[in-house]
Design a protein around this motif. Structure first.
Motif: not given
Ligand code: ACO
Ligand code: HSE
Length: 391
Positions: A55, A58, A71, A227, A243-244, A270, A273-274, A277-278, A285, A364
Motif C-alpha cells: 500500500a 508500505g 517491527k 499522516r 480504542k479511545f 488519548e 496522543s495516538y 505518535y502515528q 520512516r 486498514d
Molecule cells: C500496507 C502496507 O503495505 S504497509 C503500511 C502499513 N503500515 C502502517 O500503516 C503503519 C502505521 N499504521 C499503523 O500502525 C496502523 O494503525 C495499523 C493498522 C497498521 C496497526 O493497527 P493496530 O495494530 O490496531 O495498532 P494501532 O493503530 O492501535 O497503533 C498502535 C501503536 O499506537 C500506540 N498508541 C496506542 N495508543 C496510544 C496513545 N493513546 N498515545 C500514544 N500512542 C498510542 C501504541 O503504543 C502502538 O505503538 P507501536 O506501533 O510503536 O507499538
C-alpha cells in the motif's frame, strides 16, 4: 515533532536496470533500481510466484523484521509457512514501488550523472509517475527472475490499484488477481484528502521547496500532520471510539492555573496522543517527496480513462480470475467502489468473485487480524492453485 536529519536511502536488496524506464509522462528514467524481497521457493516450473503489492507507505519487508523500525513485516500475519499466503507452496515477491523511499528509484535517490563529488537527489525534480509506471517497473523485476507467468498478484489499497493495473496491462502474465480494499479510480474525496496532506508538507518551513536535505532537515511537522490526517481515514469512527472514546490522557497539573480550564494544547485526549505518535513514527520512516510523488500517482489512477470512461472495456477478454475484497467499515475505499469494479468485471464476462468482510476496523482492516479475511485469501489462492494443478 522536531525536524530530524534526512534518512539515508539505506542498503536494500535490489536489482538495477541500466536501460531505465520510459514513464507515462514522457520522461525516460535513465536508470532504474527495484528493491525487493522474496519468500519461499520458486518451483522448477516457475509457476508458483505471487507478487504482493504494498500500500501507499508500505514496503518490500512484508514478512520479516523491518530494518528501520524493528517491527514485524506489515503482512507477517498473512505471509509465511502455513499462513494464508503459504510460503510452503508459493514463491512471494514484494517490491518497493517506484517513487518510494526504501531502495527503489524515487525522489530520494541520487540523480544519475550528477557532477563529480556532488550529491544531488531527485527531490521535486523526480518526474511524475503513475500506478502503471510502478507496475511496469515491477514487471521488469519479475521477468529478470526468469518468471514468464505469475500465479497471482495480490494487494490492498494502493496495492490493489497495482493489482488491477497488472491485470489490465499484463493480463496474460497472471492467473489470478486479488484486489483488496481498493477502487478502479481514485475518488474526488480521496484526491481531496491527498491534497490536504500535500499542503501540510508545503506549509512546513523546513520544506525548502523540496530541497530540505540541503539544509539537513526534513519537513517533519508537515509530514506528520499529513499522516495524522490520513491515518484518520484509515480507521473508522467505531474503531476510534472503541480504542479511545473521549478518554483524557492528562489531568491539568494545576487546576487553578488559568490555562488549565482552556486545556488547548498538549495531549489532552488519548486520540490526540495516538495521532501525534502515528505522525512522529511516520516521519522517521518516510520521505516527504515520496509522499508527494505517490499520492499524485494514486490521484491519477483511473482504469477507465483510456476507454472513454467505460471500465468494462479495460478488462475486455481478460483471462484473469479475480477475487475482489472489501471491508464493511472502509469509508476511504468503500464497498460501493468494489461493487462498481465487480459489475464492470461481470460486464466484461470476467471470472470474478466478491467478498465483503464485516468489520468495524475501517480501511486498514486488511492489515489487521480478521479471521474471515484470512480465510478468504487462503481459500481463493488454494482454490485457484488446486484447480490449476499447482503442486
Ligand atoms: C500496507 C502496507 O503495505 S504497509 C503500511 C502499513 N503500515 C502502517 O500503516 C503503519 C502505521 N499504521 C499503523 O500502525 C496502523 O494503525 C495499523 C493498522 C497498521 C496497526 O493497527 P493496530 O495494530 O490496531 O495498532 P494501532 O493503530 O492501535 O497503533 C498502535 C501503536 O499506537 C500506540 N498508541 C496506542 N495508543 C496510544 C496513545 N493513546 N498515545 C500514544 N500512542 C498510542 C501504541 O503504543 C502502538 O505503538 P507501536 O506501533 O510503536 O507499538
Ligand atoms: N496504512 C496503510 C494503508 C493506507 O492506504 C499505509 O500507510 O500504507
Amino acid at each position: 515533532m522536531n525536524s530530524t536529519a534526512p534518512l539515508d536511502v539505506g542498503d536494500h536488496q535490489h536489482a538495477t536496470f541500466p536501460d531505465g524506464l520510459d514513464l507515462e509522462c514522457g520522461v525516460h528514467l535513465p536508470s532504474l533500481d527495484v528493491a525487493y524481497r522474496t519468500y519461499g521457493q520458486l518451483s522448477p516450473k516457475r509457476d508458483n510466484a505471487i507478487v504482493i503489492c504494498h500500500a501507499f507507505t508500505g514496503d518490500q519487508y512484508v514478512a520479516e523484521t523491518h530494518p528501520q523500525t524493528g517491527k514485524p513485516g506489515w503482512w507477517a500475519r498473512m505471509v509465511g509457512p502455513g499462513r494464508p499466503i503459504d510460503t510452503n507452496r508459493f514463491f512471494i515477491i514484494c517490491m518497493n514501488v517506484l517513487g518510494g523511499c526504501m531502495g527503489s528509484t524515487g525522489p530520494r535517490s541520487l540523480k544519475p550523472a550528477c557532477a563529480e563529488g556532488k550529491v544531488e537527489r531527485w527531490g521535486t525534480d523526480f518526474p511524475p509517475i503513475t500506478i502503471r509506471d510502478m507496475v511496469r517497473a515491477q514487471y521488469k523485476l519479475v521477468r529478470s527472475l526468469g518468471i514468464e507467468r505469475l500465479f497471482a498478484v495480490v494487494g490492498g489499497s494502493m496495492g490493489g490499484m497495482q493489482v488491477l493495473e497488472w491485470a489490465v496491462t499484463y493480463p496474460h502474465m497472471m492467473l489470478a488477481a486479488m484486489p483488496i480494499a481498493t477502487a478502479p479510480f481514485h475518488s474526488a474525496q480521496n484526491i481531496a484528502f491527498n491534497e490536504v496532506g500535500r499542503q501540510a508538507i508545503f506549509a512546513d518551513p523546513d520544506w525548502y521547496g523540496g530541497r530540505y536535505w540541503e539544509h539537513n532537515v526534513v519537513p517533519a511537522r508537515g509530514l506528520a500532520v499529513a499522516r495524522m490526517m490520513a491515518h484518520i481515514t484509515y480507521l473508522s469512527e467505531e474503531a476510534l471510539t472503541r480504542k479511545f472514546g473521549r478518554r483524557v490522557r492528562q489531568e491539568p497539573k494545576d487546576a487553578q492555573a488559568p490555562e488549565a480550564s482552556l486545556a488547548m494544547f498538549g495531549d489532552v485526549f488519548e486520540v490526540e496522543s495516538y495521532l501525534r505518535y502515528q505522525g512522529s513514527a511516520f516521519v522517521r520512516r518516510f520521505d516527504a517527496n515520496s509522499y508527494l510523488t505517490i499520492t499524485r500517482a494514486m490521484d491519477w489512477f483511473d482504469l477507465a480513462a483510456e476507454h472513454d470512461g467505460e471500465l468494462p472495456a479495460a478488462f475486455a477478454g481478460t483471462p484473469v480470475r479475480f477475487c475482489v475484497v472489501s471491508f464493511s467499515s472502509d469509508w476511504l475505499f468503500p464497498t460501493s467502489s468494489s461493487r462498481y469494479l465487480v459489475r464492470a468485471l461481470n460486464q466484461a464476462a470476467a471470472n470474478v468473485s466478491f467478498v465483503e468482510i464485516e468489520t468495524d476496523k475501517g480501511h486498514d482492516a486488511f492489515l489487521l487480524d480478521e479471521p474471515d479475511f484470512d480465510r478468504t485469501v487462503r481459500g481463493f489462492l488454494c482454490g485457484v492453485a488446486d484447480h490449476a494443478g499447482l503442486a
